[in-house]
Design an enzyme around this catalytic site. Structure first.
Site, PDB file in Angstrom:
ATOM      1  N   LYS A  32     -18.482   3.917 118.081  1.00 27.50           N
ATOM      2  CA  LYS A  32     -19.215   4.352 119.267  1.00 27.50           C
ATOM      3  C   LYS A  32     -18.301   4.211 120.480  1.00 27.50           C
ATOM      4  CE  LYS A  32     -22.526   1.849 121.527  1.00 27.50           C
ATOM      5  NZ  LYS A  32     -22.357   1.932 122.988  1.00 27.50           N
ATOM      6  N   ASP A  59     -21.536   7.851 123.369  1.00 27.48           N
ATOM      7  CA  ASP A  59     -22.714   7.267 124.011  1.00 27.48           C
ATOM      8  C   ASP A  59     -22.616   7.426 125.523  1.00 27.48           C
ATOM      9  OD1 ASP A  59     -24.882   5.651 124.643  1.00 27.48           O
ATOM     10  OD2 ASP A  59     -23.869   3.774 124.166  1.00 27.48           O
ATOM     11  N   LYS A  61     -25.160   9.056 127.424  1.00 20.86           N
ATOM     12  CA  LYS A  61     -26.522   9.000 127.994  1.00 20.86           C
ATOM     13  C   LYS A  61     -26.732   9.981 129.150  1.00 20.86           C
ATOM     14  CE  LYS A  61     -27.269   4.086 126.859  1.00 20.86           C
ATOM     15  NZ  LYS A  61     -25.942   3.559 126.530  1.00 20.86           N
ATOM     16  N   ASP A  64     -29.755  14.735 133.775  1.00 25.22           N
ATOM     17  CA  ASP A  64     -29.568  15.566 134.979  1.00 25.22           C
ATOM     18  C   ASP A  64     -30.503  16.761 134.845  1.00 25.22           C
ATOM     19  OD1 ASP A  64     -28.465  16.849 137.304  1.00 25.22           O
ATOM     20  OD2 ASP A  64     -26.558  15.852 136.927  1.00 25.22           O
ATOM     21  N   THR A 119     -33.217  -1.120 127.163  1.00 31.06           N
ATOM     22  CA  THR A 119     -33.731  -2.465 126.852  1.00 31.06           C
ATOM     23  C   THR A 119     -33.565  -3.412 128.046  1.00 31.06           C
ATOM     24  OG1 THR A 119     -31.623  -2.800 125.732  1.00 31.06           O
ATOM     25  CG2 THR A 119     -33.538  -2.441 124.346  1.00 31.06           C
ATOM     26  N   ARG A 211     -19.914  -6.809 119.560  1.00 27.58           N
ATOM     27  CA  ARG A 211     -19.211  -8.090 119.613  1.00 27.58           C
ATOM     28  C   ARG A 211     -19.138  -8.881 118.311  1.00 27.58           C
ATOM     29  NH1 ARG A 211     -22.387  -9.301 125.006  1.00 27.58           N
ATOM     30  NH2 ARG A 211     -23.754  -7.943 123.819  1.00 27.58           N
TER      31      ARG A 211
END
Ligand code: C5P
Length: 232
Positions: A32, A59, A61, A64, A119, A211
């Site tokens: 990603k 990614d 996002k 518009d 989130t 991570r």
């Protein structure tokens, strides 16, 4: 549709990213690429990672007006990413325009998935700042429904929501799920986490793991452990 582990390559430069990917000599993980790396290095980073044989979830996002998103998606489509995304909050008109822009002349296109509510947005902020007063779970499911009706392929959600999303939008509607940690691992800033094995049981289609792999002393071993736990 093949389930897979996607490594979140949250690095600030191409140099760091390639140093990380060079450690994988036997497998070509699905990666990603987010805003940090894309804005630092530009589209060339996508071409180069593709050239090395990896699948890519880009990614970025998008959010518009429909015409702008359609044209931006046309540019992204030419980069040959495997999955791209946008904000469902941009409305069904925007999502439909995005699909149109993404579809190449030969009818092929990357998968398109939607972010529902971030989130990082909680119930209080949603009510106070976005003036949305419904329970956040309902909002997430309604946005997922809008994405499905617009013809999108899936959503980004928690593994804990994967079952509900499949119930509402169909088993074939993809759930791409971050918030995955090993049983004994640090949660970091993720609040609601599952292990790769739990994500599999809950029906996630793709897990996005950053991570626990990138910061591990042995990223290749951590990746293999994820694959083994998630794919069984
Ligand atoms: O390092 P970690 O495993 O937490 O990385 C998860 C990745 O998934 C990060 O790139 C993060 O931005 C992304 N993400 C997330 N939660 C969302 C949407 C995306 O953690 N709701």
């Amino acid at each position: 549709m093949a389930k897979d582990v996607i490594i979140a390559c949250d690095f600030g430069s191409a140099e760091q990213t390639f140093a990380f990917l060079d450690r994988f000599t036997e497998e070509k993980p699905f990666v990603k690429i987010g805003m940090e790396l894309f804005y630092a290095e530009g589209p060339q980073i996508v071409r180069e990672i593709k050239r090395r044989g990896h699948k890519i979830f880009l990614d970025l996002k998008l959010h518009d007006i429909p015409n702008t998103v359609k044209k931006a998606m046309r540019s992204l489509s030419a980069l040959d990413a495997d999955i791209v995304n946008l904000h469902a909050a941009g409305t069904r008109a925007m999502m439909e325009a995005a699909l149109e822009g993404l579809t190449r002349e030969d009818g092929t296109r990357p998968l398109l998935i939607a972010v529902t509510q971030l989130t990082s947005t909680d119930q209080a902020a949603m009510e106070r700042e976005l003036l949305i007063e419904k329970p956040i779970d309902e909002v997430v499911m309604a946005y997922a429904g809008n994405a499905a009706r617009a013809g999108l392929d899936g959503v980004v959600c928690s593994p804990l929501e994967a079952g509900k999303v499949h119930e509402r939008c169909g088993e074939g509607f993809l759930t791409v799920t971050p918030g995955v940690r090993f049983a004994e691992g640090e949660k970091g800033d993720q609040k609601r986490v599952t292990t790769p094995a739990q994500a599999r049981e809950l029906g996630s289609d793709y897990i996005v793991v950053g991570r626990p792999i990138t910061q591990s002393g042995d990223p290749v071993a951590a990746y293999r452990r994820c694959v083994k736990e998630f794919l069984g």
